[in-house]
Design a protein around this motif. Sequence first.
Motif, PDB file in Angstrom:
ATOM      1  N   HIS A  11      36.690  14.505  47.757  1.00  0.00           N
ATOM      2  CA  HIS A  11      36.896  14.581  46.308  1.00  0.00           C
ATOM      3  C   HIS A  11      36.739  15.991  45.742  1.00  0.00           C
ATOM      4  CE1 HIS A  11      36.190  10.221  46.789  1.00  0.00           C
ATOM      5  NE2 HIS A  11      36.907  10.102  45.697  1.00  0.00           N
ATOM      6  N   PHE A  12      36.208  16.927  46.531  1.00  0.00           N
ATOM      7  CA  PHE A  12      36.027  18.308  46.049  1.00  0.00           C
ATOM      8  C   PHE A  12      37.396  18.929  45.767  1.00  0.00           C
ATOM      9  CE2 PHE A  12      35.238  22.851  46.337  1.00  0.00           C
ATOM     10  CZ  PHE A  12      34.007  22.997  45.714  1.00  0.00           C
ATOM     11  N   ASP A  13      37.504  19.640  44.641  1.00  0.00           N
ATOM     12  CA  ASP A  13      38.792  20.224  44.217  1.00  0.00           C
ATOM     13  C   ASP A  13      38.941  21.634  44.790  1.00  0.00           C
ATOM     14  OD1 ASP A  13      41.114  20.940  43.011  1.00  0.00           O
ATOM     15  OD2 ASP A  13      40.417  20.695  40.953  1.00  0.00           O
ATOM     16  N   PHE A  14      39.513  21.734  45.988  1.00  0.00           N
ATOM     17  CA  PHE A  14      39.710  23.031  46.630  1.00  0.00           C
ATOM     18  C   PHE A  14      40.814  23.843  45.948  1.00  0.00           C
ATOM     19  CE2 PHE A  14      37.652  20.537  49.972  1.00  0.00           C
ATOM     20  CZ  PHE A  14      36.686  21.431  50.402  1.00  0.00           C
ATOM     21  N   VAL A  15      41.750  23.165  45.286  1.00  0.00           N
ATOM     22  CA  VAL A  15      42.828  23.872  44.579  1.00  0.00           C
ATOM     23  C   VAL A  15      42.251  24.769  43.494  1.00  0.00           C
ATOM     24  CG1 VAL A  15      44.890  23.593  43.121  1.00  0.00           C
ATOM     25  CG2 VAL A  15      44.504  22.056  45.071  1.00  0.00           C
ATOM     26  N   LEU A  16      41.234  24.276  42.797  1.00  0.00           N
ATOM     27  CA  LEU A  16      40.586  25.069  41.751  1.00  0.00           C
ATOM     28  C   LEU A  16      40.028  26.366  42.321  1.00  0.00           C
ATOM     29  CD1 LEU A  16      39.451  25.372  38.874  1.00  0.00           C
ATOM     30  CD2 LEU A  16      37.467  24.032  39.599  1.00  0.00           C
ATOM     31  N   ILE A  17      39.372  26.298  43.465  1.00  0.00           N
ATOM     32  CA  ILE A  17      38.797  27.494  44.089  1.00  0.00           C
ATOM     33  C   ILE A  17      39.891  28.465  44.500  1.00  0.00           C
ATOM     34  CG2 ILE A  17      37.290  28.334  45.917  1.00  0.00           C
ATOM     35  CD1 ILE A  17      35.936  26.487  43.842  1.00  0.00           C
ATOM     36  N   VAL A  18      40.980  27.933  45.054  1.00  0.00           N
ATOM     37  CA  VAL A  18      42.102  28.771  45.488  1.00  0.00           C
ATOM     38  C   VAL A  18      42.696  29.540  44.306  1.00  0.00           C
ATOM     39  CG1 VAL A  18      44.463  28.703  46.396  1.00  0.00           C
ATOM     40  CG2 VAL A  18      42.662  27.382  47.511  1.00  0.00           C
ATOM     41  N   LEU A  19      42.725  28.919  43.138  1.00  0.00           N
ATOM     42  CA  LEU A  19      43.278  29.575  41.951  1.00  0.00           C
ATOM     43  C   LEU A  19      42.314  30.608  41.367  1.00  0.00           C
ATOM     44  CD1 LEU A  19      44.888  26.467  40.188  1.00  0.00           C
ATOM     45  CD2 LEU A  19      46.108  28.357  41.291  1.00  0.00           C
ATOM     46  N   LEU A  20      41.009  30.431  41.597  1.00  0.00           N
ATOM     47  CA  LEU A  20      40.023  31.359  41.041  1.00  0.00           C
ATOM     48  C   LEU A  20      39.890  32.641  41.858  1.00  0.00           C
ATOM     49  CD1 LEU A  20      37.097  28.919  40.093  1.00  0.00           C
ATOM     50  CD2 LEU A  20      38.788  29.944  38.570  1.00  0.00           C
ATOM     51  N   VAL A  21      40.036  32.542  43.167  1.00  0.00           N
ATOM     52  CA  VAL A  21      39.788  33.688  44.050  1.00  0.00           C
ATOM     53  C   VAL A  21      40.665  34.898  43.722  1.00  0.00           C
ATOM     54  CG1 VAL A  21      39.951  34.509  46.435  1.00  0.00           C
ATOM     55  CG2 VAL A  21      38.789  32.350  45.930  1.00  0.00           C
ATOM     56  N   PRO A  22      42.002  34.744  43.579  1.00  0.00           N
ATOM     57  CA  PRO A  22      42.808  35.947  43.291  1.00  0.00           C
ATOM     58  C   PRO A  22      42.452  36.615  41.972  1.00  0.00           C
ATOM     59  CG  PRO A  22      44.148  33.941  43.170  1.00  0.00           C
ATOM     60  CD  PRO A  22      42.848  33.556  43.773  1.00  0.00           C
ATOM     61  N   LEU A  23      42.014  35.849  40.967  1.00  0.00           N
ATOM     62  CA  LEU A  23      41.622  36.449  39.694  1.00  0.00           C
ATOM     63  C   LEU A  23      40.414  37.361  39.876  1.00  0.00           C
ATOM     64  CD1 LEU A  23      41.949  33.388  37.254  1.00  0.00           C
ATOM     65  CD2 LEU A  23      43.346  35.453  37.241  1.00  0.00           C
ATOM     66  N   THR A  24      39.412  36.895  40.596  1.00  0.00           N
ATOM     67  CA  THR A  24      38.195  37.682  40.771  1.00  0.00           C
ATOM     68  C   THR A  24      38.422  38.899  41.669  1.00  0.00           C
ATOM     69  OG1 THR A  24      37.523  36.195  42.557  1.00  0.00           O
ATOM     70  CG2 THR A  24      36.689  35.706  40.383  1.00  0.00           C
ATOM     71  N   VAL A  25      39.208  38.723  42.728  1.00  0.00           N
ATOM     72  CA  VAL A  25      39.477  39.842  43.651  1.00  0.00           C
ATOM     73  C   VAL A  25      40.252  40.939  42.936  1.00  0.00           C
ATOM     74  CG1 VAL A  25      40.719  40.527  45.734  1.00  0.00           C
ATOM     75  CG2 VAL A  25      39.384  38.411  45.732  1.00  0.00           C
ATOM     76  N   LEU A  26      41.288  40.566  42.205  1.00  0.00           N
ATOM     77  CA  LEU A  26      42.110  41.550  41.498  1.00  0.00           C
ATOM     78  C   LEU A  26      41.313  42.234  40.393  1.00  0.00           C
ATOM     79  CD1 LEU A  26      44.841  42.888  41.204  1.00  0.00           C
ATOM     80  CD2 LEU A  26      45.595  40.947  39.818  1.00  0.00           C
ATOM     81  N   SER A  27      40.474  41.471  39.713  1.00  0.00           N
ATOM     82  CA  SER A  27      39.637  42.039  38.658  1.00  0.00           C
ATOM     83  C   SER A  27      38.729  43.128  39.219  1.00  0.00           C
ATOM     84  CB  SER A  27      38.794  40.937  38.009  1.00  0.00           C
ATOM     85  OG  SER A  27      37.799  41.495  37.181  1.00  0.00           O
ATOM     86  N   ASN A  28      38.048  42.835  40.319  1.00  0.00           N
ATOM     87  CA  ASN A  28      37.135  43.816  40.912  1.00  0.00           C
ATOM     88  C   ASN A  28      37.879  45.055  41.384  1.00  0.00           C
ATOM     89  OD1 ASN A  28      35.350  44.692  43.629  1.00  0.00           O
ATOM     90  ND2 ASN A  28      34.168  44.188  41.804  1.00  0.00           N
ATOM     91  N   HIS A  29      39.080  44.865  41.888  1.00  0.00           N
ATOM     92  CA  HIS A  29      39.906  46.004  42.328  1.00  0.00           C
ATOM     93  C   HIS A  29      40.233  46.923  41.154  1.00  0.00           C
ATOM     94  CE1 HIS A  29      43.050  48.336  44.241  1.00  0.00           C
ATOM     95  NE2 HIS A  29      43.898  47.930  43.308  1.00  0.00           N
ATOM     96  N   LEU A  30      40.617  46.339  40.010  1.00  0.00           N
ATOM     97  CA  LEU A  30      40.959  47.140  38.828  1.00  0.00           C
ATOM     98  C   LEU A  30      39.723  47.855  38.266  1.00  0.00           C
ATOM     99  CD1 LEU A  30      43.404  44.752  36.918  1.00  0.00           C
ATOM    100  CD2 LEU A  30      43.985  46.911  38.007  1.00  0.00           C
TER     101      LEU A  30
END
Length: 367
Positions: A11-30
């Motif tokens: 029941h864990f929503d792995f799709v949610l995590i997949v959508l969050l990761v690129p936002l945080t990685v790109l943010s830290n890069h900028l």
Amino acid sequence: MFWIDRRIVTHFDFVLIVLLVPLTVLSNHLVAEVNETLAHKQLIYYLIGIGAFTLAFLAPIRQYKWLIPLFYWFNIALLVAVDLFGVSKLGAKRWLAIPFTHFTIQPSEIFKPAFILMLAYLIQNNPPGPKGYGWKEFAKMSFYILLPFVLIAKEPDLGTAMILLLIGFGVLFVIGVNWKIWVTIALFFTLFAPFAYKYLLHDYQKKRIQDFLSKKPSYHVQQSIIAIGSGGLWGKPKNEATQTQLRFLPIATSDFIFAYYIERYGFFGAVALVSLYALLIIHIFSLYFKLKGDYFAQVVAVSIAFMIFTYMSINIAMTIGLAPVVGVPLPLFSYGGSSFATFMILFGILEHLLAFRFKFLYNSTHI
């Protein structure tokens, strides 16, 4: 031996995590391109956020729902304490000093999970009828929405106050309220708006609105628009992104990070980022239909979707001159620890409600 119930993983929503990761990685890069020290601090915020997510995920929320009103009123007390004992910064009294330390907390940020959980608690205990909530039920719900709005707007922090107001009444709109009530409210706000502008807004808030309505935008917005325009279709290399690297663009890691992002990655990069947010919002909102009958989880899902949409819309509109500058961050993208930790707590709560829903369904069928 450590053992995890397979139903939790299912029941864990792995799709949610997949959508969050690129936002945080790109943010830290900028952020690292602008200020490496801030980028290192942001990594610490990420660790704190992951810890907050884990604690929220493991918290037995449904079993201790009776504590939610106490949690809500405790946070209301903190907001009242801000008015009485708050620390002022840049003309606003939004923080409380933690005794015997040099740290402060911002109760309006901490309040958001309590606010959403309280809405879920109220609606779960008193779901709407076939025609939606009537005036009596709507008035009760509105009290819990308007009380923190008044306290936070008084700090003054009109941006956060308005966001809570939009989330609260947005949830009620989705859950169901008699249409006559919405018509009455629309007429009231239409008549009340001129009075509120003249007598309730602070001078700096009026100036932001005047800057927004004037033909020439404020300096901050002008530099933001220049940065966005200079990005073109495909963006520029870091060394050629002069608006940010030469410090023309203000607050490039926080309020105006969207402008810097476009300067670096251009129009198509902006389309990709907005599309990622759209996928995240649609995915979370779709849980409303998946969780039919579970009002508590439905309200949490809709609230988070509204919160991300509202933050994103206001921040982007602000950077391109379509909304007053109110200091609203781009969710999960702007530099900062409080906002990121708040969102991670909310995601942890949502994942808990999803992953452990089989217990709720079992209890519901055996009552």
